[in-house]
Design a protein around this motif. Sequence first.
Motif, PDB file in Angstrom:
ATOM      1  N   ASN A  76       0.833  -1.203   0.000  1.00 27.86           N
ATOM      2  CA  ASN A  76       0.000   0.000   0.000  1.00 27.86           C
ATOM      3  C   ASN A  76       0.867   1.253   0.000  1.00 27.86           C
ATOM      4  O   ASN A  76       0.563   2.240  -0.683  1.00 27.86           O
ATOM      5  CB  ASN A  76      -0.926   0.030   1.221  1.00 27.86           C
ATOM      6  N   ASP A  80       0.771   3.904  -3.080  1.00 25.36           N
ATOM      7  CA  ASP A  80       0.418   5.297  -2.794  1.00 25.36           C
ATOM      8  C   ASP A  80       1.610   6.232  -2.982  1.00 25.36           C
ATOM      9  O   ASP A  80       1.456   7.369  -3.414  1.00 25.36           O
ATOM     10  CB  ASP A  80      -0.113   5.435  -1.360  1.00 25.36           C
ATOM     11  N   PHE A 106     -11.076   6.182  -2.680  1.00 23.66           N
ATOM     12  CA  PHE A 106      -9.678   6.214  -2.279  1.00 23.66           C
ATOM     13  C   PHE A 106      -8.863   6.944  -3.333  1.00 23.66           C
ATOM     14  O   PHE A 106      -9.079   6.753  -4.533  1.00 23.66           O
ATOM     15  CB  PHE A 106      -9.115   4.792  -2.108  1.00 23.66           C
TER      16      PHE A 106
ATOM     17  N   SER B  76      -1.892   7.211   2.136  1.00 29.64           N
ATOM     18  CA  SER B  76      -2.950   7.582   1.192  1.00 29.64           C
ATOM     19  C   SER B  76      -3.052   9.101   1.032  1.00 29.64           C
ATOM     20  O   SER B  76      -3.720   9.584   0.113  1.00 29.64           O
ATOM     21  CB  SER B  76      -4.296   7.019   1.655  1.00 29.64           C
ATOM     22  N   GLU B 209      -7.003   2.742   3.031  1.00 35.53           N
ATOM     23  CA  GLU B 209      -7.599   3.576   1.983  1.00 35.53           C
ATOM     24  C   GLU B 209      -6.777   3.516   0.701  1.00 35.53           C
ATOM     25  O   GLU B 209      -6.552   4.529   0.031  1.00 35.53           O
ATOM     26  CB  GLU B 209      -7.758   5.024   2.459  1.00 35.53           C
ATOM     27  N   CYS B 210      -6.305   2.311   0.377  1.00 29.49           N
ATOM     28  CA  CYS B 210      -5.510   2.116  -0.821  1.00 29.49           C
ATOM     29  C   CYS B 210      -6.374   1.449  -1.885  1.00 29.49           C
ATOM     30  O   CYS B 210      -7.019   0.441  -1.616  1.00 29.49           O
ATOM     31  CB  CYS B 210      -4.282   1.257  -0.532  1.00 29.49           C
TER      32      CYS B 210
END
Lengths: 109, 212
Positions: A76, A80, A106, B76, B209-210
């Motif tokens: 992740n 991101d 998201f 995020s 929140e990915c």
Amino acid sequence: MLSWSIEETSASVELLPIATGEGNPLIPGGTELIAYVNATLSGHDIAPARQAVVTALGPEAAVDAAAVIGNFEMMNRIADGVGMPVGPATRKQMAGVINDLALDRFPHA
Amino acid sequence: MFDFTTSTLLVRPDLADAFRDVWGRLAAPGTWWRGEQRIAIASVARAAYDGGEPGTQPNLSEPAAAAAAQLSAKPSAVTPGLIAQWKNGGLDSYGYVELIGVVSQVTAVDTFHRAMGIPVEPLPRAEPGEPSRAIPDPAPTLTKAWVPMVGPPMIPTSLSAVPAEMEALEALHGPAYLTFQEMGDPAITKGLSRAQIELVASRTSSINECFF
């Protein structure tokens, strides 16, 4: 990847618990696994959540789940951090999941 | 280092080996950062994850410390604007990509320990030496992602601007989840079934929140 795995193995899954963190995803031990992720990432009540996975699925499963949580904490941050774009092919392939889990809320490139 | 003999649950040897590999790479000079700077990045990331103050890091610039803290605590919320701000402060794209690698790998190892109820491993002592500053050939290019990559932007090329970080990612990704080859098997089963593995992955990504 979850939807693809489910489709390919003719199994079934309820996706909403993934988004809400509550409920039964219809995968063996799924309720306990979701609770384990919730506990690990919140830092609260990790020991009983881990024990519940051991009871439901065995000790190897709990160790593997801990490793997968760690791996996706890594992935992740990479996705991101680099601003991984969501291409049209991915968007088409994942259309149902994107809608069911409201993934467009998201941020992404 | 990474001696899990006191753990009540048996930790697979390949997982412990993978963690030792991460720590070995962390301590050594990287491609754009010295070993002591890589340790400083890890230290900031570790403190920020727990919501704490990282303390003074004399080996790290302010933008690098800010990037490490942001990526660790709230990835995020990283935006192109933030990356540009860090770049204007002197954190170039290559250094930033290596920093992502360091932060993400340390977070993976630490998270495993938290989940298992095991104290996190002390950070290693930095090894001397200078970074290689090696730019891959062919050179990475900027396309639709926020950092340059070699080839089209996708997870297997995500850190390709710094090949050593891509190698480190793959070395941990296999034991902790699945190798890129194993990912093609929808029915693969380890301690968990493939569906269970992906359930854990999906819930983790959702909390973070990915999108992916």
